[in-house]
Design a protein around this motif. Sequence first.
Motif, PDB file in Angstrom:
ATOM      1  N   LYS A   1     -33.039 -21.345 -16.630  1.00  0.00           N
ATOM      2  CA  LYS A   1     -31.744 -22.022 -16.573  1.00  0.00           C
ATOM      3  C   LYS A   1     -31.059 -21.727 -15.246  1.00  0.00           C
ATOM      4  CE  LYS A   1     -30.851 -22.007 -21.535  1.00  0.00           C
ATOM      5  NZ  LYS A   1     -29.908 -21.587 -22.595  1.00  0.00           N
ATOM      6  N   ILE A   2     -30.492 -22.783 -14.693  1.00  0.00           N
ATOM      7  CA  ILE A   2     -29.777 -22.629 -13.423  1.00  0.00           C
ATOM      8  C   ILE A   2     -28.392 -22.061 -13.718  1.00  0.00           C
ATOM      9  CG2 ILE A   2     -28.855 -23.819 -11.412  1.00  0.00           C
ATOM     10  CD1 ILE A   2     -31.037 -25.899 -11.737  1.00  0.00           C
ATOM     11  N   LYS A   3     -28.105 -20.933 -13.117  1.00  0.00           N
ATOM     12  CA  LYS A   3     -26.799 -20.298 -13.294  1.00  0.00           C
ATOM     13  C   LYS A   3     -25.895 -20.656 -12.125  1.00  0.00           C
ATOM     14  CE  LYS A   3     -28.281 -16.331 -16.050  1.00  0.00           C
ATOM     15  NZ  LYS A   3     -28.283 -14.851 -16.139  1.00  0.00           N
ATOM     16  N   LEU A   4     -24.758 -21.236 -12.462  1.00  0.00           N
ATOM     17  CA  LEU A   4     -23.786 -21.579 -11.424  1.00  0.00           C
ATOM     18  C   LEU A   4     -22.862 -20.398 -11.187  1.00  0.00           C
ATOM     19  CD1 LEU A   4     -22.813 -25.198 -12.516  1.00  0.00           C
ATOM     20  CD2 LEU A   4     -24.437 -24.531 -10.743  1.00  0.00           C
ATOM     21  N   ARG A   5     -22.446 -20.252  -9.947  1.00  0.00           N
ATOM     22  CA  ARG A   5     -21.496 -19.205  -9.632  1.00  0.00           C
ATOM     23  C   ARG A   5     -20.149 -19.519 -10.280  1.00  0.00           C
ATOM     24  NH1 ARG A   5     -20.598 -18.081  -3.711  1.00  0.00           N
ATOM     25  NH2 ARG A   5     -20.276 -20.328  -3.671  1.00  0.00           N
ATOM     26  N   LEU A   6     -19.364 -18.467 -10.485  1.00  0.00           N
ATOM     27  CA  LEU A   6     -18.062 -18.643 -11.131  1.00  0.00           C
ATOM     28  C   LEU A   6     -17.189 -19.601 -10.345  1.00  0.00           C
ATOM     29  CD1 LEU A   6     -15.972 -17.845 -13.268  1.00  0.00           C
ATOM     30  CD2 LEU A   6     -15.319 -15.945 -11.795  1.00  0.00           C
ATOM     31  N   GLN A   7     -17.157 -19.453  -9.025  1.00  0.00           N
ATOM     32  CA  GLN A   7     -16.331 -20.316  -8.195  1.00  0.00           C
ATOM     33  C   GLN A   7     -16.765 -21.765  -8.327  1.00  0.00           C
ATOM     34  OE1 GLN A   7     -15.842 -18.876  -4.219  1.00  0.00           O
ATOM     35  NE2 GLN A   7     -14.984 -20.759  -3.449  1.00  0.00           N
ATOM     36  N   THR A   8     -18.080 -21.997  -8.338  1.00  0.00           N
ATOM     37  CA  THR A   8     -18.602 -23.363  -8.491  1.00  0.00           C
ATOM     38  C   THR A   8     -18.266 -23.911  -9.865  1.00  0.00           C
ATOM     39  OG1 THR A   8     -20.424 -22.809  -6.997  1.00  0.00           O
ATOM     40  CG2 THR A   8     -20.669 -24.785  -8.342  1.00  0.00           C
ATOM     41  N   THR A   9     -18.413 -23.076 -10.899  1.00  0.00           N
ATOM     42  CA  THR A   9     -18.132 -23.521 -12.270  1.00  0.00           C
ATOM     43  C   THR A   9     -16.669 -23.911 -12.439  1.00  0.00           C
ATOM     44  OG1 THR A   9     -19.854 -22.031 -13.109  1.00  0.00           O
ATOM     45  CG2 THR A   9     -18.233 -22.843 -14.693  1.00  0.00           C
ATOM     46  N   ILE A  10     -15.770 -23.077 -11.929  1.00  0.00           N
ATOM     47  CA  ILE A  10     -14.336 -23.381 -12.045  1.00  0.00           C
ATOM     48  C   ILE A  10     -13.996 -24.644 -11.269  1.00  0.00           C
ATOM     49  CG2 ILE A  10     -12.020 -22.566 -11.451  1.00  0.00           C
ATOM     50  CD1 ILE A  10     -12.950 -19.735 -11.996  1.00  0.00           C
ATOM     51  N   THR A  11     -14.558 -24.768 -10.055  1.00  0.00           N
ATOM     52  CA  THR A  11     -14.280 -25.960  -9.232  1.00  0.00           C
ATOM     53  C   THR A  11     -14.749 -27.218  -9.934  1.00  0.00           C
ATOM     54  OG1 THR A  11     -14.507 -24.637  -7.203  1.00  0.00           O
ATOM     55  CG2 THR A  11     -14.662 -27.033  -6.990  1.00  0.00           C
ATOM     56  N   LEU A  12     -15.989 -27.194 -10.467  1.00  0.00           N
ATOM     57  CA  LEU A  12     -16.523 -28.377 -11.146  1.00  0.00           C
ATOM     58  C   LEU A  12     -15.733 -28.684 -12.409  1.00  0.00           C
ATOM     59  CD1 LEU A  12     -20.378 -27.782 -10.770  1.00  0.00           C
ATOM     60  CD2 LEU A  12     -18.955 -29.396  -9.506  1.00  0.00           C
ATOM     61  N   PHE A  13     -15.391 -27.648 -13.164  1.00  0.00           N
ATOM     62  CA  PHE A  13     -14.682 -27.871 -14.419  1.00  0.00           C
ATOM     63  C   PHE A  13     -13.291 -28.457 -14.170  1.00  0.00           C
ATOM     64  CE2 PHE A  13     -11.776 -26.354 -17.740  1.00  0.00           C
ATOM     65  CZ  PHE A  13     -12.373 -26.931 -18.852  1.00  0.00           C
ATOM     66  N   VAL A  14     -12.529 -27.814 -13.282  1.00  0.00           N
ATOM     67  CA  VAL A  14     -11.177 -28.302 -12.998  1.00  0.00           C
ATOM     68  C   VAL A  14     -11.227 -29.694 -12.385  1.00  0.00           C
ATOM     69  CG1 VAL A  14      -9.074 -27.867 -11.661  1.00  0.00           C
ATOM     70  CG2 VAL A  14     -10.265 -25.965 -12.743  1.00  0.00           C
ATOM     71  N   SER A  15     -12.170 -29.901 -11.464  1.00  0.00           N
ATOM     72  CA  SER A  15     -12.302 -31.218 -10.831  1.00  0.00           C
ATOM     73  C   SER A  15     -12.658 -32.267 -11.873  1.00  0.00           C
ATOM     74  CB  SER A  15     -13.370 -31.166  -9.738  1.00  0.00           C
ATOM     75  OG  SER A  15     -13.032 -30.235  -8.735  1.00  0.00           O
TER      76      SER A  15
ATOM     77  N   LEU B   1      -9.050 -31.463  -6.183  1.00  0.00           N
ATOM     78  CA  LEU B   1     -10.226 -30.732  -5.688  1.00  0.00           C
ATOM     79  C   LEU B   1      -9.801 -29.540  -4.839  1.00  0.00           C
ATOM     80  CD1 LEU B   1     -12.637 -33.657  -4.708  1.00  0.00           C
ATOM     81  CD2 LEU B   1     -12.883 -32.052  -6.614  1.00  0.00           C
ATOM     82  N   ILE B   2      -8.832 -29.784  -3.961  1.00  0.00           N
ATOM     83  CA  ILE B   2      -8.338 -28.681  -3.128  1.00  0.00           C
ATOM     84  C   ILE B   2      -7.735 -27.591  -4.003  1.00  0.00           C
ATOM     85  CG2 ILE B   2      -6.656 -28.029  -1.358  1.00  0.00           C
ATOM     86  CD1 ILE B   2      -7.024 -30.867  -0.183  1.00  0.00           C
ATOM     87  N   GLY B   3      -6.949 -28.007  -5.000  1.00  0.00           N
ATOM     88  CA  GLY B   3      -6.354 -27.026  -5.913  1.00  0.00           C
ATOM     89  C   GLY B   3      -7.407 -26.277  -6.710  1.00  0.00           C
ATOM     90  N   ALA B   4      -8.475 -26.993  -7.135  1.00  0.00           N
ATOM     91  CA  ALA B   4      -9.551 -26.343  -7.894  1.00  0.00           C
ATOM     92  C   ALA B   4     -10.264 -25.302  -7.054  1.00  0.00           C
ATOM     93  CB  ALA B   4     -10.540 -27.395  -8.391  1.00  0.00           C
ATOM     94  N   VAL B   5     -10.530 -25.637  -5.801  1.00  0.00           N
ATOM     95  CA  VAL B   5     -11.199 -24.687  -4.906  1.00  0.00           C
ATOM     96  C   VAL B   5     -10.325 -23.454  -4.686  1.00  0.00           C
ATOM     97  CG1 VAL B   5     -12.049 -24.337  -2.561  1.00  0.00           C
ATOM     98  CG2 VAL B   5     -12.591 -26.446  -3.770  1.00  0.00           C
ATOM     99  N   LEU B   6      -9.030 -23.684  -4.431  1.00  0.00           N
ATOM    100  CA  LEU B   6      -8.115 -22.564  -4.214  1.00  0.00           C
ATOM    101  C   LEU B   6      -7.996 -21.701  -5.475  1.00  0.00           C
ATOM    102  CD1 LEU B   6      -5.281 -24.337  -2.170  1.00  0.00           C
ATOM    103  CD2 LEU B   6      -7.103 -22.855  -1.309  1.00  0.00           C
ATOM    104  N   LEU B   7      -7.930 -22.362  -6.641  1.00  0.00           N
ATOM    105  CA  LEU B   7      -7.849 -21.626  -7.899  1.00  0.00           C
ATOM    106  C   LEU B   7      -9.107 -20.796  -8.118  1.00  0.00           C
ATOM    107  CD1 LEU B   7      -6.556 -20.986 -10.653  1.00  0.00           C
ATOM    108  CD2 LEU B   7      -7.629 -23.065 -11.547  1.00  0.00           C
ATOM    109  N   ALA B   8     -10.276 -21.400  -7.841  1.00  0.00           N
ATOM    110  CA  ALA B   8     -11.543 -20.675  -8.016  1.00  0.00           C
ATOM    111  C   ALA B   8     -11.608 -19.458  -7.099  1.00  0.00           C
ATOM    112  CB  ALA B   8     -12.714 -21.609  -7.748  1.00  0.00           C
ATOM    113  N   LYS B   9     -11.167 -19.634  -5.856  1.00  0.00           N
ATOM    114  CA  LYS B   9     -11.164 -18.500  -4.917  1.00  0.00           C
ATOM    115  C   LYS B   9     -10.213 -17.407  -5.388  1.00  0.00           C
ATOM    116  CE  LYS B   9     -12.599 -20.826  -0.669  1.00  0.00           C
ATOM    117  NZ  LYS B   9     -12.228 -21.169   0.727  1.00  0.00           N
ATOM    118  N   LYS B  10      -9.055 -17.830  -5.915  1.00  0.00           N
ATOM    119  CA  LYS B  10      -8.079 -16.856  -6.399  1.00  0.00           C
ATOM    120  C   LYS B  10      -8.643 -16.061  -7.574  1.00  0.00           C
ATOM    121  CE  LYS B  10      -3.996 -14.932  -6.789  1.00  0.00           C
ATOM    122  NZ  LYS B  10      -3.485 -13.982  -5.778  1.00  0.00           N
ATOM    123  N   VAL B  11      -9.269 -16.759  -8.519  1.00  0.00           N
ATOM    124  CA  VAL B  11      -9.871 -16.086  -9.671  1.00  0.00           C
ATOM    125  C   VAL B  11     -10.989 -15.156  -9.215  1.00  0.00           C
ATOM    126  CG1 VAL B  11     -11.185 -16.439 -11.792  1.00  0.00           C
ATOM    127  CG2 VAL B  11      -9.245 -17.923 -11.268  1.00  0.00           C
TER     128      VAL B  11
END
Length: 532
Positions: free
Chosen positions: A5-19, A188-198
């Motif tokens: 199974k391909i594991k996505l990084r947390l930052q990628t997962t949050i960005t994709l989910f929020v987006s 998208l910008i907000g999702a990326v910033l949120l993922a980085k913050k988390v």
Amino acid sequence: MKKHKIKLRLQTTITLFVSGVIIFCLLVTNYLTKQYIEETTLARIEEKARNISRTVALSPIVIDGLSGKRDEEAIQTYTEKIRKATDVLFIVVLDMNGMRKSHPNPNKIGKRFVGGDEDPVYSGEEYKSTAKGTLGMSFRYFTPVMNEKGQQVGAVAVGIRLDDVKNQVNQGNRIIFISMFLGIMIGLIGAVLLAKKVKNIMFGMEPDEIARLLEQRSAMLEYAREGVIAVDKDGNITLVNQEANRLFKTMGIEEYIDRKIVDLIPTIHLQAVMDKGQKVIDQEYSLNGLMIVANIVPIFVNQEIVGAVATFRDKTDIKLMAEQLTGVRAYAEALRSQTHEFMNKLHVILGMVHLELYDQLVEFVKSVTNTFHSEVGFVTNRFKDPVIAGFLLGKVSYAREKGARLVFSENCFMPKPKDQDIIQEIITILGNLMDNSLDAVIGSKEKKVEVEIIPVCNKKLSITVSDTGPGMSTDIKERVFEKGFSTKGQDRGLGLHLVKQSVEKLHGQIIISSELGRGTKFTVTLPYEEKE
């Protein structure tokens, strides 16, 4: 072939989910807004056409023109003024025969209306329709014209080009799409910033790494031999491990989480450590008569003290374990015994020299030498590891000093081990078993301890220590390996407990055979690989 199974990084997962959530919400909003705009635009156009059609139908100019009371050309002049002012496609006035009395193209006046959708209006019905006429496809609204007597004298048709309707709807949709695009970009910008913050809050770690770290932390805390107590900045207990839990139970405290540490253990000044931000290292405390050695350190988060952690250990355990586990006590005892025995023999030799008993001195020296070579030769030939050999020779001297005999079986043999680390565990096992047996035979008529160490099949080593002591009852045999249990008084009961620990550590087994009045035999079997 097993698929990974391909594991996505947390930052990628949050960005994709929020987006994904933002895009889905915007698409749904866009669809609903588009539907609303289309309905609103059509309703506005319909209302516009209806109002114009009714206004024209109620005009005296149109009514009189259709009734023959006024020149029909006035109808054309009037409707053209309204058409140009309202910017509609056409305003057509019809008589009861369907003939045009007005039209944007004067050449069409006096000709029959085109479209085929005008019949219901002659029944006095007001309605909307879409049809193709001489000016193309259009949205139409029909209104009957009534005279002052309530009789229908004609009809009014107001048309709006469908292309204009579509343009207005498309213009509204264009604004929606632009807004949606901007919303997605901002999302998208907000999702990326949120993922980085988390990610920063979680110290750059992935969820599986945090889970693994939590498991390791929990295991480390629960199985640590030191007690661990953590408090928050208000001095409330937030974490207690298994050893600390044992301490609280010893003190009769059952509930302690979220309670203030000063209320439970006033002597441990964790609050003072947090106030000053200084560590307390190896400080001794007395808790209900139990002496402990504690280390207390403050917890810093972003340069701010948020709590403190205290680790502690029973001082008695530290002292006993230091003596037993390091092997220093065993080696020191062996050296002391040999030194004592050697000094006794020197005193004998010195006395015989003073008495000038030279013949007897020669015999004595020969006897001592023979005994020494016999013991040393046997041990060094049968036990190939020098540490074990030296240790056993020390034990022989120690037994002789205690008035007992330590006898090695003729079958004894122990090759050098492949793993040298096992030697320390074997010394712990042998030393404690022999000491225990030597203590057991002190009050016996025959003070004899027999040791047999031989390799057995399947790469194992058998260690047997038997004595001529008083033996053990069934109840004592069941409890003999318990820490602190002893029939010899207080502050004892650690030796056989250490033996059991070493045997378990080496994945071996231990068997006790004992009868009251006939002695005790310990048999230990350990995995043992010979050095090639």
